[in-house]
Design a protein around this motif. Structure first.
Motif, PDB file in Angstrom:
ATOM      1  N   LEU A  83      54.518  35.008 -54.160  1.00 37.32           N
ATOM      2  CA  LEU A  83      54.169  35.938 -53.098  1.00 37.32           C
ATOM      3  C   LEU A  83      53.133  35.273 -52.205  1.00 37.32           C
ATOM      4  O   LEU A  83      52.109  34.777 -52.693  1.00 37.32           O
ATOM      5  N   GLN A  84      53.394  35.281 -50.910  1.00 32.70           N
ATOM      6  CA  GLN A  84      52.490  34.669 -49.941  1.00 32.70           C
ATOM      7  C   GLN A  84      52.008  35.745 -48.995  1.00 32.70           C
ATOM      8  O   GLN A  84      52.787  36.304 -48.223  1.00 32.70           O
ATOM      9  N   ALA A  85      50.703  36.017 -49.053  1.00 35.77           N
ATOM     10  CA  ALA A  85      50.128  37.058 -48.214  1.00 35.77           C
ATOM     11  C   ALA A  85      49.556  36.470 -46.934  1.00 35.77           C
ATOM     12  O   ALA A  85      49.152  35.301 -46.903  1.00 35.77           O
ATOM     13  N   SER A  86      49.527  37.273 -45.904  1.00 46.79           N
ATOM     14  CA  SER A  86      48.932  36.874 -44.627  1.00 46.79           C
ATOM     15  C   SER A  86      48.330  38.104 -43.963  1.00 46.79           C
ATOM     16  O   SER A  86      48.636  39.242 -44.324  1.00 46.79           O
ATOM     17  N   GLY A  87      47.490  37.854 -42.981  1.00 48.11           N
ATOM     18  CA  GLY A  87      46.798  38.931 -42.303  1.00 48.11           C
ATOM     19  C   GLY A  87      45.391  39.055 -42.850  1.00 48.11           C
ATOM     20  O   GLY A  87      44.887  38.159 -43.512  1.00 48.11           O
ATOM     21  N   GLY A  88      44.768  40.164 -42.598  1.00 41.94           N
ATOM     22  CA  GLY A  88      43.392  40.351 -43.012  1.00 41.94           C
ATOM     23  C   GLY A  88      42.438  39.825 -41.962  1.00 41.94           C
ATOM     24  O   GLY A  88      42.836  39.379 -40.893  1.00 41.94           O
ATOM     25  N   GLY A  89      41.147  39.908 -42.285  1.00 48.98           N
ATOM     26  CA  GLY A  89      40.147  39.443 -41.354  1.00 48.98           C
ATOM     27  C   GLY A  89      39.014  40.426 -41.212  1.00 48.98           C
ATOM     28  O   GLY A  89      38.798  41.280 -42.078  1.00 48.98           O
TER      29      GLY A  89
ATOM     30  N   CYS B  31      49.014  41.860 -52.778  1.00 50.57           N
ATOM     31  CA  CYS B  31      50.352  42.425 -52.917  1.00 50.57           C
ATOM     32  C   CYS B  31      50.846  42.179 -54.343  1.00 50.57           C
ATOM     33  O   CYS B  31      50.411  41.238 -55.016  1.00 50.57           O
ATOM     34  N   ASN B  32      51.728  43.048 -54.773  1.00 47.18           N
ATOM     35  CA  ASN B  32      52.227  42.990 -56.148  1.00 47.18           C
ATOM     36  C   ASN B  32      53.694  43.370 -56.209  1.00 47.18           C
ATOM     37  O   ASN B  32      54.135  44.307 -55.521  1.00 47.18           O
TER      38      ASN B  32
ATOM     39  N   ALA C  33      50.693  41.318 -44.450  1.00 46.67           N
ATOM     40  CA  ALA C  33      52.081  41.040 -44.794  1.00 46.67           C
ATOM     41  C   ALA C  33      52.111  40.235 -46.085  1.00 46.67           C
ATOM     42  O   ALA C  33      51.162  39.506 -46.407  1.00 46.67           O
ATOM     43  N   CYS C  34      53.196  40.357 -46.826  1.00 49.42           N
ATOM     44  CA  CYS C  34      53.354  39.612 -48.069  1.00 49.42           C
ATOM     45  C   CYS C  34      54.830  39.308 -48.254  1.00 49.42           C
ATOM     46  O   CYS C  34      55.645  40.230 -48.362  1.00 49.42           O
ATOM     47  N   ALA C  35      55.150  38.022 -48.279  1.00 51.38           N
ATOM     48  CA  ALA C  35      56.537  37.597 -48.393  1.00 51.38           C
ATOM     49  C   ALA C  35      56.797  37.010 -49.774  1.00 51.38           C
ATOM     50  O   ALA C  35      56.052  36.134 -50.233  1.00 51.38           O
ATOM     51  N   ALA C  36      57.849  37.473 -50.398  1.00 48.92           N
ATOM     52  CA  ALA C  36      58.275  36.938 -51.693  1.00 48.92           C
ATOM     53  C   ALA C  36      59.307  35.855 -51.456  1.00 48.92           C
ATOM     54  O   ALA C  36      60.214  36.016 -50.627  1.00 48.92           O
ATOM     55  N   SER C  37      59.175  34.762 -52.194  1.00 50.23           N
ATOM     56  CA  SER C  37      60.123  33.666 -52.045  1.00 50.23           C
ATOM     57  C   SER C  37      60.496  33.112 -53.418  1.00 50.23           C
ATOM     58  O   SER C  37      59.767  33.276 -54.390  1.00 50.23           O
TER      59      SER C  37
ATOM     60  N   ARG D  78      54.209  39.821 -60.465  1.00 45.46           N
ATOM     61  CA  ARG D  78      53.860  38.750 -59.527  1.00 45.46           C
ATOM     62  C   ARG D  78      52.824  39.257 -58.527  1.00 45.46           C
ATOM     63  O   ARG D  78      52.936  40.371 -58.022  1.00 45.46           O
ATOM     64  N   TRP D  79      51.819  38.401 -58.245  1.00 44.70           N
ATOM     65  CA  TRP D  79      50.717  38.761 -57.352  1.00 44.70           C
ATOM     66  C   TRP D  79      50.604  37.759 -56.220  1.00 44.70           C
ATOM     67  O   TRP D  79      50.796  36.554 -56.421  1.00 44.70           O
ATOM     68  N   GLY D  80      50.250  38.262 -55.049  1.00 47.42           N
ATOM     69  CA  GLY D  80      49.888  37.390 -53.952  1.00 47.42           C
ATOM     70  C   GLY D  80      48.488  36.833 -54.168  1.00 47.42           C
ATOM     71  O   GLY D  80      47.759  37.246 -55.078  1.00 47.42           O
ATOM     72  N   GLN D  81      48.089  35.931 -53.292  1.00 42.31           N
ATOM     73  CA  GLN D  81      46.819  35.221 -53.490  1.00 42.31           C
ATOM     74  C   GLN D  81      45.621  36.018 -53.034  1.00 42.31           C
ATOM     75  O   GLN D  81      44.488  35.632 -53.330  1.00 42.31           O
TER      76      GLN D  81
END
Length: 121
Positions: free
Chosen positions: A3-9, A94-95, A20-24, A110-113
């Motif tokens: 899981l790859q998370a993005s966004g925040g700030g 994300c989970n 956003a969180c993309a599973a691959s 599975r967890w994002g970073q």
């Protein structure tokens, strides 16, 4: 499966952010995707979940302010956060509880970073 998370700030109180969180990986299907957060010195808190069929559920602390959505074709889950408050400051994760893989196996929990969200007053 990753899981790859993005966004925040950093955002001012009352503002909005979108995570956003993309599973691959070798994914056949994902039913539930969700979001948690952990503030400094506190336990990880469940926020929201969304099934592939469109059922959603929210914690009381974010209900009416946060919206979870997903793109099933992209195995991506989103968290739109509006009316942010300083107490929303936390690392957001994300989970995915269960992933069905293409080789007919299952991967669990599975967890994002983690994405840092900081809300200033």
């Amino acid at each position: 499966v990753q899981l790859q998370a993005s966004g925040g700030g950093l955002v001012q109180a009352g503002g909005s952010l979108r995570l956003a969180c993309a599973a691959s990986g070798s994914i056949r299907s994902i039913n539930v995707m969700g979001w948690y957060r952990q503030a400094p010195g506190k336990q990880r808190e469940w926020l929201a979940r969304l099934t592939s069929g469109g059922y959603s559920d929210y914690a009381d602390s974010v209900k009416g302010r946060f919206t979870i959505s997903r793109d099933n074709a992209k195995n991506t889950v989103y968290l739109q956060m509006n009316s942010l408050k300083p107490e929303d400051t936390a690392v957001y994760y994300c989970n995915v509880p269960v992933v069905a893989t293409r080789d007919r196996q299952y991967e669990y929990d599975r967890w994002g970073q983690g994405s840092q969200v900081t809300v200033s007053s």
